[in-house]
Structures are given as C-alpha cells and as structure tokens.
Scaffold this motif. Structure first.
Motif, mmCIF file in Angstrom:
data_model
loop_
_atom_site.group_PDB
_atom_site.id
_atom_site.type_symbol
_atom_site.label_atom_id
_atom_site.label_comp_id
_atom_site.label_asym_id
_atom_site.label_seq_id
_atom_site.Cartn_x
_atom_site.Cartn_y
_atom_site.Cartn_z
ATOM 1 N N UNK A 160 0.853 -1.183 0.000
ATOM 2 C CA UNK A 160 0.000 0.000 0.000
ATOM 3 C C UNK A 160 0.893 1.238 0.000
ATOM 4 N N UNK A 161 2.014 1.128 0.695
ATOM 5 C CA UNK A 161 2.959 2.230 0.817
ATOM 6 C C UNK A 161 4.070 2.069 -0.229
ATOM 7 N N UNK A 162 4.099 2.926 -1.261
ATOM 8 C CA UNK A 162 5.121 2.804 -2.309
ATOM 9 C C UNK A 162 6.553 2.943 -1.779
ATOM 10 N N UNK A 163 6.743 3.769 -0.751
ATOM 11 C CA UNK A 163 8.083 3.941 -0.177
ATOM 12 C C UNK A 163 8.582 2.626 0.425
ATOM 13 N N UNK A 164 7.699 1.905 1.107
ATOM 14 C CA UNK A 164 8.071 0.610 1.693
ATOM 15 C C UNK A 164 8.423 -0.390 0.594
ATOM 16 N N UNK A 165 7.658 -0.379 -0.485
ATOM 17 C CA UNK A 165 7.928 -1.280 -1.603
ATOM 18 C C UNK A 165 9.294 -0.984 -2.204
#
Length: 183
Positions: free
Chosen positions: A78-83
């Motif tokens: 859901x979080x692009x930064x985490x991906x």
C-alpha cells in the motif's frame, strides 16, 4: 545410487531484517542446515544498511557454498516507499549472490505459501509451523527465517517436479501431448 546433495539458500528480504535459511536437498529428502536474520541498524543510512545486507549474504554464501539462492519476489505494498525500500534490500541480496557466482531463482509469496502450506493466503504462523514440520525442527523458527526456509523448500519442491526432468524427456512429453507432432 545415492542422490547428490544440493544446498539451497532462501532469502526473505527486508531492510530491517533479512531472513535467511539454508537447507540440504538429497533426492526427495530435505534437511535443515542453518537459518537466521540479518539485522540492519535503523540509525544507519540507506547505503550502509544495504551494504550490511550484501556483505552478510556474501558471508553466508562463502561459509555454506549453496548451489542455488532463492529470493522472494517483491509485492506491491500500500505504501510505495516501503515497496521501494524492500526492492532495494532484495537487490542487495541478489547482487551478493550474483557476485559470488551462484544462480538466483525467484518465487512470489503466493507461490511459497502454496508450496509449503497448500494455499496462498496462509498466515505467517502457518508457514512457520509447516517449516518446522517439513524440516523436523525442535522449535518454531523466527518468522523471517521461516519465510526464507519456506522459499528454499519451494525451490526444492519445484526441482522435483517437471523442472527436474531432463530436457529430452520434456521434449518427448511435449510431442505426446501434441498428438505426435513436434512443436
């Protein structure tokens, strides 16, 4: 004739904690060799943390000399930064394996859960329990290490299926399936 033992190193990438698990495959038998987690310092810079992952994976490869390295594919969070961060941790681990000259294979989390538990929506606890059972461990492995071991088990199982057949047998099988015509 006894089957030649192969060593498979599974890696569950993460920026804070990268799980690793090494198994031995001899024919259809699997045996636990080692597992654990590579922890990075939260206060370190991203390049320092990626270096820790790469160096530690390289050290594990040097120590245990696996025949294959298997890495879980990144899913979109859901979080692009985490991906993005997860992808970078994954890249550090893959780079270490490639630099060591070890073949790298990839499986999705869904494939791993299906291979180890029997369905793709399995909870982490179910994966941990099945890894414990399949490898006949006395204790339940930590979640990241269990995921890495499950990834290695998935690869071992895939090597026993059609992927393990000799190319000439696969070619004959394709001919039979196509009604005797070569495709």
């Amino acid at each position: 004739m006894a089957a030649t033992a192969r060593y498979i190193l599974g890696i569950d990438p993460g920026l804070r904690s990268t799980g690793f698990g090494l198994i031995e495959q001899s024919g259809s038998k699997l045996a636990y060799v080692a597992s654990g987690c590579i922890k990075t310092d939260d206060s370190g810079t991203l390049p320092e943390r990626l270096l820790t992952i790469a160096e530690d994976v390289q050290s594990i490869i040097t120590q245990h000399k696996p025949d294959d390295v298997v890495v879980e594919k990144v899913f979109v969070n859901v979080n692009p930064q985490s991906t993005l961060l997860l992808g970078q941790a994954r890249g550090a681990a893959i780079t270490a394996a490639v630099l060591a000259g070890v073949t790298v294979h990839e499986y999705t989390a869904l494939q791993v859960k299906q291979a180890v538990v029997g369905h793709g929506k399995a909870a982490k606890e179910q994966v941990q329990e099945m890894v414990k059972r399949l490898l006949k461990l006395d204790a339940t492995p930590q979640a990241d290490a269990a995921d890495a071991l499950a990834t290695a088990i998935t690869h071992a199982h895939s090597r026993q299926g059609l992927g393990a057949l000799a190319p000439e047998l696969l070619a004959k099988r394709k001919i039979r399936q196509r009604g005797g015509r070569m495709v």
